[in-house]
Design a protein around this motif. Structure first.
Motif, PDB file in Angstrom:
ATOM      1  N   ARG A  38       0.847  -1.200   0.000  1.00  0.00           N
ATOM      2  CA  ARG A  38       0.000   0.000   0.000  1.00  0.00           C
ATOM      3  C   ARG A  38       0.878   1.243   0.000  1.00  0.00           C
ATOM      4  N   PRO A  39       0.324   2.363  -0.432  1.00  0.00           N
ATOM      5  CA  PRO A  39       1.095   3.611  -0.324  1.00  0.00           C
ATOM      6  C   PRO A  39       1.285   3.971   1.149  1.00  0.00           C
ATOM      7  N   GLY A  44       6.717  13.468  10.758  1.00  0.00           N
ATOM      8  CA  GLY A  44       7.949  13.901  11.417  1.00  0.00           C
ATOM      9  C   GLY A  44       7.657  14.987  12.422  1.00  0.00           C
ATOM     10  N   TYR A  45       8.321  14.923  13.564  1.00  0.00           N
ATOM     11  CA  TYR A  45       8.177  15.939  14.600  1.00  0.00           C
ATOM     12  C   TYR A  45       9.553  16.509  14.899  1.00  0.00           C
ATOM     13  N   SER A  46       9.698  17.808  14.833  1.00  0.00           N
ATOM     14  CA  SER A  46      10.934  18.510  15.141  1.00  0.00           C
ATOM     15  C   SER A  46      12.082  17.991  14.273  1.00  0.00           C
ATOM     16  N   GLN A  47      13.089  17.357  14.874  1.00  0.00           N
ATOM     17  CA  GLN A  47      14.235  16.845  14.118  1.00  0.00           C
ATOM     18  C   GLN A  47      13.805  15.794  13.105  1.00  0.00           C
ATOM     19  N   GLY A  48      12.688  15.121  13.360  1.00  0.00           N
ATOM     20  CA  GLY A  48      12.177  14.134  12.419  1.00  0.00           C
ATOM     21  C   GLY A  48      11.856  14.734  11.067  1.00  0.00           C
ATOM     22  N   CYS A  49      11.547  16.015  11.026  1.00  0.00           N
ATOM     23  CA  CYS A  49      11.283  16.686   9.751  1.00  0.00           C
ATOM     24  C   CYS A  49      12.558  16.757   8.915  1.00  0.00           C
ATOM     25  N   ALA A  50      13.663  17.124   9.549  1.00  0.00           N
ATOM     26  CA  ALA A  50      14.941  17.163   8.835  1.00  0.00           C
ATOM     27  C   ALA A  50      15.333  15.762   8.384  1.00  0.00           C
ATOM     28  N   ASN A  51      15.088  14.774   9.240  1.00  0.00           N
ATOM     29  CA  ASN A  51      15.391  13.383   8.869  1.00  0.00           C
ATOM     30  C   ASN A  51      14.573  12.967   7.648  1.00  0.00           C
ATOM     31  N   GLU A  52      13.304  13.350   7.638  1.00  0.00           N
ATOM     32  CA  GLU A  52      12.411  12.985   6.535  1.00  0.00           C
ATOM     33  C   GLU A  52      12.851  13.648   5.233  1.00  0.00           C
ATOM     34  N   PHE A  53      13.205  14.931   5.288  1.00  0.00           N
ATOM     35  CA  PHE A  53      13.678  15.619   4.085  1.00  0.00           C
ATOM     36  C   PHE A  53      14.959  14.975   3.554  1.00  0.00           C
ATOM     37  N   ASN A  54      15.852  14.619   4.463  1.00  0.00           N
ATOM     38  CA  ASN A  54      17.098  13.977   4.038  1.00  0.00           C
ATOM     39  C   ASN A  54      16.810  12.611   3.421  1.00  0.00           C
ATOM     40  N   PHE A  55      15.879  11.868   4.007  1.00  0.00           N
ATOM     41  CA  PHE A  55      15.474  10.577   3.438  1.00  0.00           C
ATOM     42  C   PHE A  55      14.976  10.758   2.004  1.00  0.00           C
ATOM     43  N   THR A  63      19.409   4.990  -6.276  1.00  0.00           N
ATOM     44  CA  THR A  63      19.229   3.986  -7.323  1.00  0.00           C
ATOM     45  C   THR A  63      17.774   3.987  -7.802  1.00  0.00           C
ATOM     46  N   PRO A  64      17.501   3.352  -8.943  1.00  0.00           N
ATOM     47  CA  PRO A  64      16.099   3.257  -9.394  1.00  0.00           C
ATOM     48  C   PRO A  64      15.187   2.582  -8.364  1.00  0.00           C
ATOM     49  N   ASP A  65      15.702   1.580  -7.654  1.00  0.00           N
ATOM     50  CA  ASP A  65      14.892   0.930  -6.618  1.00  0.00           C
ATOM     51  C   ASP A  65      14.568   1.900  -5.481  1.00  0.00           C
ATOM     52  N   GLN A  66      15.544   2.733  -5.106  1.00  0.00           N
ATOM     53  CA  GLN A  66      15.298   3.724  -4.061  1.00  0.00           C
ATOM     54  C   GLN A  66      14.300   4.776  -4.539  1.00  0.00           C
ATOM     55  N   GLN A  67      14.423   5.209  -5.778  1.00  0.00           N
ATOM     56  CA  GLN A  67      13.486   6.190  -6.328  1.00  0.00           C
ATOM     57  C   GLN A  67      12.074   5.624  -6.352  1.00  0.00           C
ATOM     58  N   LYS A  68      11.952   4.336  -6.642  1.00  0.00           N
ATOM     59  CA  LYS A  68      10.638   3.690  -6.695  1.00  0.00           C
ATOM     60  C   LYS A  68       9.949   3.717  -5.333  1.00  0.00           C
ATOM     61  N   LEU A  69      10.751   3.704  -4.230  1.00  0.00           N
ATOM     62  CA  LEU A  69      10.167   3.790  -2.887  1.00  0.00           C
ATOM     63  C   LEU A  69       9.338   5.062  -2.729  1.00  0.00           C
ATOM     64  N   LEU A  70       9.717   6.108  -3.449  1.00  0.00           N
ATOM     65  CA  LEU A  70       9.005   7.393  -3.342  1.00  0.00           C
ATOM     66  C   LEU A  70       7.928   7.574  -4.403  1.00  0.00           C
ATOM     67  N   LEU A  77       5.204   7.178  -1.692  1.00  0.00           N
ATOM     68  CA  LEU A  77       4.871   8.225  -0.724  1.00  0.00           C
ATOM     69  C   LEU A  77       3.651   9.006  -1.211  1.00  0.00           C
ATOM     70  N   ILE A  78       2.631   9.113  -0.354  1.00  0.00           N
ATOM     71  CA  ILE A  78       1.438   9.872  -0.757  1.00  0.00           C
ATOM     72  C   ILE A  78       1.211  11.111   0.111  1.00  0.00           C
ATOM     73  N   CYS A  79       1.811  11.162   1.291  1.00  0.00           N
ATOM     74  CA  CYS A  79       1.647  12.361   2.123  1.00  0.00           C
ATOM     75  C   CYS A  79       2.763  12.437   3.153  1.00  0.00           C
ATOM     76  N   ARG A  80       2.930  13.639   3.683  1.00  0.00           N
ATOM     77  CA  ARG A  80       3.869  13.833   4.793  1.00  0.00           C
ATOM     78  C   ARG A  80       3.257  14.837   5.753  1.00  0.00           C
ATOM     79  N   GLN A  81       3.459  14.595   7.022  1.00  0.00           N
ATOM     80  CA  GLN A  81       2.970  15.492   8.069  1.00  0.00           C
ATOM     81  C   GLN A  81       4.182  15.960   8.863  1.00  0.00           C
ATOM     82  N   LEU A  82       4.501  17.237   8.771  1.00  0.00           N
ATOM     83  CA  LEU A  82       5.672  17.796   9.435  1.00  0.00           C
ATOM     84  C   LEU A  82       5.208  18.703  10.572  1.00  0.00           C
ATOM     85  N   LEU A  83       5.482  18.293  11.780  1.00  0.00           N
ATOM     86  CA  LEU A  83       5.027  19.015  12.967  1.00  0.00           C
ATOM     87  C   LEU A  83       6.181  19.737  13.630  1.00  0.00           C
TER      88      LEU A  83
END
Length: 152
Positions: A38-39, A44-55, A63-70, A77-83
């Motif tokens: 499923r999608p 992410g909360y606080s530092q988790g937002c920076a971690n998420e952006f870096n991810f 790699t193409p496999d990594q790009q496919k994850l997004l 990836l269908i949404c992100r919640q940055l708190l």
């Protein structure tokens, strides 16, 4: 899960760990989520937002496999919640670490020079006094005393 059909997969990120380390932990969690077929969304909360952006950055430039994850329409990836994002403030940790290292190096050079002028006993006493001051409750008021923390 029963009420809304949402499965939670938590990334085992670490406090005070680098954003690269945490991004790799997010990648591991996303790989688990993708196996559900499923999608997914990221929270992410606080530092988790920076971690998420870096991810996301690592995956998009990976790699193409990594790009496919997004970008997969079925399991991507269908949404992100940055708190309360600390994404812009996350450089303070590495910068503070670099400054602390520089201070320690400068202090060591200074005190090496002073060894020629002061006795070993005086230097040891001074270092003990500095340690006692820094360990005192006045410097760290919410900290338990050494005696109590050793007993428990």
């Amino acid at each position: 899960k029963k009420k809304r059909g949402v499965v939670t997969v938590r990334a085992d990120t670490g406090t005070a760990r680098s954003v690269d380390y945490n991004a790799n932990k997010i990648e591991e969690a996303v790989e688990q989520a993708v196996k559900l077929g499923r999608p997914y969304g990221l929270v992410g909360y606080s530092q988790g937002c920076a971690n998420e952006f870096n991810f996301e950055s690592l995956m998009l430039s990976g790699t193409p496999d990594q790009q496919k994850l997004l970008i997969s329409s079925e399991t991507g990836l269908i949404c992100r919640q940055l708190l309360f994002s600390a994404a812009n403030g996350s450089v303070h940790g590495p910068a503070g670490e670099a400054k602390a290292h520089q201070l320690i190096t400068m202090s060591e050079d200074f005190f090496k020079y002073q060894q020629g002028y002061f006795s070993r006993a005086f230097i040891s006493s001074t270092l003990n006094i500095i340690n006692d001051i820094l360990d005192s409750d006045r410097v760290l008021p919410n900290r338990r005393s050494k005696f109590l923390s050793r007993r428990t």
